[in-house]
Enzyme design. Sequence first.
Site, PDB file in Angstrom:
ATOM      1  N   HIS A 534      43.087  44.904  30.944  1.00 47.92           N
ATOM      2  CA  HIS A 534      42.824  43.806  31.882  1.00 47.92           C
ATOM      3  C   HIS A 534      43.533  44.068  33.206  1.00 47.92           C
ATOM      4  CE1 HIS A 534      42.675  39.727  33.549  1.00 47.92           C
ATOM      5  NE2 HIS A 534      41.684  39.503  32.698  1.00 47.92           N
ATOM      6  N   GLU A 609      35.261  43.702  35.298  1.00 47.56           N
ATOM      7  CA  GLU A 609      35.843  42.548  35.983  1.00 47.56           C
ATOM      8  C   GLU A 609      36.145  42.905  37.435  1.00 47.56           C
ATOM      9  OE1 GLU A 609      39.538  41.429  34.266  1.00 47.56           O
ATOM     10  OE2 GLU A 609      40.272  43.464  34.110  1.00 47.56           O
TER      11      GLU A 609
END
Length: 696
Positions: A534, A609
């Site tokens: 992430h 993302e």
Amino acid sequence: ATPNIPGMALEGVGHFTHPKGFQYSKCCKLADGRLMFTPFNREAILLFDPVSKEWEEVGQFEGDCKWSGCAALPNGKVVLVPQYGLNILIFDPMAKTWEEVPIDPAWQKDPHFPKFSDCITLPDGRVLFVPYYYTRIVIFDPITKTWEEMGDFEGNAKWSNCRLLKDNRLVFVPFSHPSILIFDLNTKTSQMVGNWEGGFKWSGGELLEDGRMVFAPLKYNSIVLFDTASCTWEEVGDFGDTVLKWNGIRLMPDGKVCFVPLDSLSVLIFNPSDKTWIEIPHGRTRDEKLPQAHGQGCRLCTDCSPLPDGRIVFVPCSVEEILIYTPASMLKPVARKPVVGGNWKCNPDSMSKLDGLLTNINSCDTSKCDVYFCPSTLHVAYCSDKATNGAKCTPQNCNFKGCGAFTGEMAVEQMKDMGIKLSPQRQFGLLVCCFSSAGSWHANLWLAAIGNATLIPCQSLTDFSPTSMRVTQLNATFTSALHPSMWLIAQTKQQTAQNAHHKTAISRDVAAFTGEMAVEQMKDMGISQVLIGHSERRGEFGIFPMDNNDTLAVKLKYILDAGMSCVYCIGEPLSIREKGLPEVLQEMDVQLTPIYGLLDPARVVIAYEPVWAIGTGVTATPDDAQATHKGIRDLIERNASKEIADGIRIQYGGSANAKNAPDLSAQPDIDGFLVGGASLKPEFADIVAAISNAKA
């Protein structure tokens, strides 16, 4: 610019090479639907059927830089205009025969004299040659094999092509000439418009239905929209002037125009109605160079032909294939079950709120969509068996080596809520290293006291009880405490947590910070999936990256070797996004390169993302997101395999919510979502429903 069409799929057909590159110059559509490629350095004319994807080479023509353009005649034949060649060629594609018409000796000043750059067919069946180094416009009659010349223009490499207006005026697009030439065929008079410095400005122009022309930038930095009625213009975009970007331009059936990549890393589709565009990466790099005599660059294609069905065929320059772009809307959808994940990040601040979040998860219909959720590390143990609909509890991170000295992150609000009274700190700060004076369990689950302590291995929850550790000796002059691995804290609240993340410790802000644990611990708890990579672990803490591409590759292999599945996050910051889609995909390639060989569609989900969209409320347009997802899938196809690319699921992770999920779900290469803030709200179930319905 805002993209306005979906991404496209690229297919290569055939294998064509020439040691000097620049194989073909132009193409034209034949009456029977085939395409004819004009040989520049190659020895033969190429006839290509875009339906069957079969081709045939006709003729044997010696010499380099022979013909620079072609024009179809009303009788079905084609005229090829000479650049360095010594003849005009009239080719019959049905009979596969040709006639060579020797050029005027006056056109041939010396063997290195490029004469004409292109040609067009006039309404009376004659063919106009666009002057490049030659000083005059030439109009050739293919019936009588004669020509007339008009005008007298100085300069070298003057104009790249021209278009005929309804009032019988011609507009010539400047290549190295400083001005646009407007030539009136009725009066044989000319007008020069504008004054631009420099060479290699525009590679061609295309006439629009409204009378404007679009100029494709070769080395000039902008697209030009030229109003042929008022002789005024507007410059659009800034694409830089360091490479030879687009070598040609063609009008598409929908009114948009396609720019042909020469050294650009992308095809550009421009919408003149709203002055927006989309760049579609072609996957070649500028490292794929021509022989040194032709300079450096990928020198991809020289021309294209948009087909009525929406596909675009590109004429190979130095690339070894005929390239065919197919709109995503024409592609047969690949059956991939959608997947939606909720990343709770470092939320909530109280365990009393977990049941509400779990209710949101359990309200999702998982019959048509896989669902997972990512609690913060302190809450994994509580949440791991609470899903009733098959949703997977997915930790936000793991280490890369199993049990050992790996210490993680948590918020002090969470610790206090769980009854933890001591954060691992001495008088001078937090415990942040593996070898604290206090006994730290790290991720090892070997229970250690300070000083000379008895070590008791504890690899399983069933092995552990608060009284199972025997401390034989404490050699310390200050109060000591034990620091269990974080997932045990949920079971043993009297222990001391290993760390508190810096943001909370300083500003008391519970936010997006993600921690560590070992897959052995996860598996013991019945957890089968983990999320890694992430952006907040890649450097968004604001201090230093907790992970990089190399460590993440090691983690992924470790996870897969342990028999678990993985959600692998990739993405780019705003600074890269602002450079354009090709640069974004270059960065995606960098992030994916260490793991191409590990990708398994059954056990790996890619979560794309865009960092600039996370938590900002800013979301990429559906078309922009689709183009990026398609580009990522193309990278996987080229570097892994088509089967892996077709099967792997790619989630979108940029501020997805119930409002934008339906439009994003309609895109063929968006297979799901990694949801941040909206995963903490009841609308999470609506997001799952949106993509389930779209992919049903």
